[in-house]
Design an enzyme around this catalytic site. Structure first.
Site, PDB file in Angstrom:
ATOM      1  N   LYS A 173      20.375   5.584 -13.888  1.00  0.00           N
ATOM      2  CA  LYS A 173      20.271   5.071 -12.512  1.00  0.00           C
ATOM      3  C   LYS A 173      20.766   3.629 -12.456  1.00  0.00           C
ATOM      4  O   LYS A 173      21.468   3.230 -11.535  1.00  0.00           O
ATOM      5  CB  LYS A 173      18.821   5.178 -12.014  1.00  0.00           C
ATOM      6  CG  LYS A 173      18.452   6.609 -11.665  1.00  0.00           C
ATOM      7  CD  LYS A 173      16.977   6.815 -11.453  1.00  0.00           C
ATOM      8  CE  LYS A 173      16.685   8.310 -11.298  1.00  0.00           C
ATOM      9  NZ  LYS A 173      15.282   8.663 -11.319  1.00  0.00           N
ATOM     10  N   GLN A 222       9.455   6.229 -11.020  1.00  0.00           N
ATOM     11  CA  GLN A 222       9.935   7.303 -11.894  1.00  0.00           C
ATOM     12  C   GLN A 222       8.777   8.222 -12.309  1.00  0.00           C
ATOM     13  O   GLN A 222       7.745   7.747 -12.783  1.00  0.00           O
ATOM     14  CB  GLN A 222      10.607   6.684 -13.143  1.00  0.00           C
ATOM     15  CG  GLN A 222      11.200   7.681 -14.089  1.00  0.00           C
ATOM     16  CD  GLN A 222      12.378   8.470 -13.506  1.00  0.00           C
ATOM     17  OE1 GLN A 222      13.254   7.895 -12.865  1.00  0.00           O
ATOM     18  NE2 GLN A 222      12.391   9.775 -13.706  1.00  0.00           N
ATOM     19  N   ASP A 246      13.547   8.273  -2.521  1.00  0.00           N
ATOM     20  CA  ASP A 246      13.370   9.619  -3.079  1.00  0.00           C
ATOM     21  C   ASP A 246      13.002  10.626  -1.986  1.00  0.00           C
ATOM     22  O   ASP A 246      13.008  11.832  -2.220  1.00  0.00           O
ATOM     23  CB  ASP A 246      12.232   9.614  -4.119  1.00  0.00           C
ATOM     24  CG  ASP A 246      12.754   9.615  -5.547  1.00  0.00           C
ATOM     25  OD1 ASP A 246      13.901  10.053  -5.747  1.00  0.00           O
ATOM     26  OD2 ASP A 246      12.009   9.188  -6.447  1.00  0.00           O
TER      27      ASP A 246
END
Ligand code: NAP
Length: 285
Positions: free
Chosen positions: A53, A97, A120
């Site tokens: 990422k 995460q 997200d």
């Protein structure tokens, strides 16, 4: 033999388009879209994802910060960190995460991220927007699958679409996006009876089960489009999807390989969401 859908190539094209948009954004506003990634504990796979990422952020010209915390980090400490990042104007996107260490309450932490920074798209506010088809962000993996279909020229409208798996982050939103694209959608799960009978009807089959070799030749019809979301390690430790590739590939018309299919698209969509968050933040000023 199926045409392989090259997610690696398509994701690279998307990152390059985002880098151009990011440069215009920077020229206009004098600052860069920013993504903060919180990584708790020492899960090796998570470390690899976070590194990828960060690399994608650099390629797209974003400001990025990875905050690495020990496995003993408390709920309170994480709440404080999320509150600080919510208030920090340098970061337009915040990503926590997963998976988190067991002692942490994942749901309440995810819900603490401000919906406009929730790149997200896991916050209930964003999930609600997805339900009604009015959204700023889409969850990255299902959005990546849709983009693969779109950029490959595969029409969803009127097609029989079957999704195996109903998780909140992949299966359910995947079904919803196919529905918004006018597919006729069936979502299957571990309690589904006669699964193969249903999957054999699919024009587009999306597997999100998380089991190597799960989708076999007798579960698909000739000409099916197969999107394999699964990321599993086989007995030899090799990264494989849910689909038994050597059996299904000769029957399908299109198929995503693993690796190099859906995986790279997930990160490309995260970049897209971060840029969108930054553009929306500017527009709201
Ligand atoms: P998950 O939460 O474990 O969900 C798996 C789903 O599969 C569940 O809904 C489960 O049904 C269903 N299932 C399990 N066994 C089944 C069976 N025998 N028949 C039918 N359905 C069955 O997993 P996830 O988070 O959605 O992830 C799924 C896979 O995608 C994993 O391999 C993960 O690593 C991968 N993934 C890849 C990416 C990427 O970027 N490529 C991103 C995210 C996830 P129940 O609900 O009934 O238990």
């Amino acid at each position: 033999m199926a045409i392989w859908i090259d997610g690696k190539k398509i994701a690279a094209e998307i990152r390059s388009e985002i880098a151009q948009r990011c440069e215009s954004f920077y020229q206009k506003n004098g600052f860069r879209p920013g993504l903060a990634v919180i990584l708790v504990g020492d899960d090796p796979a998570s470390h690899i994802y976070v590194r990828n990422k960060k690399k994608a952020c650099e390629e797209c010209g974003f400001l990025s910060e990875t905050i690495e915390l020990g496995a003993q980090t408390t709920q309170k400490e994480l709440e404080q960190l999320i509150d600080d990042l919510n208030a920090d104007p340098r970061y337009h996107g915040i990503l926590l995460q997963l998976p988190l260490p067991k002692h942490l309450d994942k749901k309440s932490l995810l819900n603490r991220i401000r919906p406009d920074k929730d790149v997200d798209a896991f916050h209930p506010v964003n999930v609600g927007h997805i339900m009604i088809g009015d959204y700023a962000f889409l969850p990255c993996t299902p959005a990546g699958c849709m983009e693969l279909l779109r950029r490959t020229g595969i029409e969803v409208e009127g097609k029989r679409c079957v999704v195996i798996g109903r998780s909140d982050i992949v299966g359910k939103p995947m079904g919803m996006l196919l529905l918004h694209a006018n597919g006729t959608v069936t979502i299957c799960h571990s309690k589904t009876q006669n699964l193969a009978e249903i999957t054999r009807q699919a024009d587009i089959l999306v597997s999100t089960v998380g089991k190597a070799g799960f989708v076999r030749a007798d579960m698909v019809k000739p000409g099916v489009v197969v999107i394999d979301v699964g990321m599993n390690r086989n007995a030899e430790g090799k990264l494989v999807g849910d689909v038994l590739f050597e059996e299904v590939e000769p029957i399908a018309s299109y198929i995503t390989p693993v690796p190099g299919g859906v995986g790279p698209m997930t990160i490309a969509m995260l970049m897209q969401n971060t840029l969108t968050a930054a553009e929306r933040a500017v527009a709201q000023k």
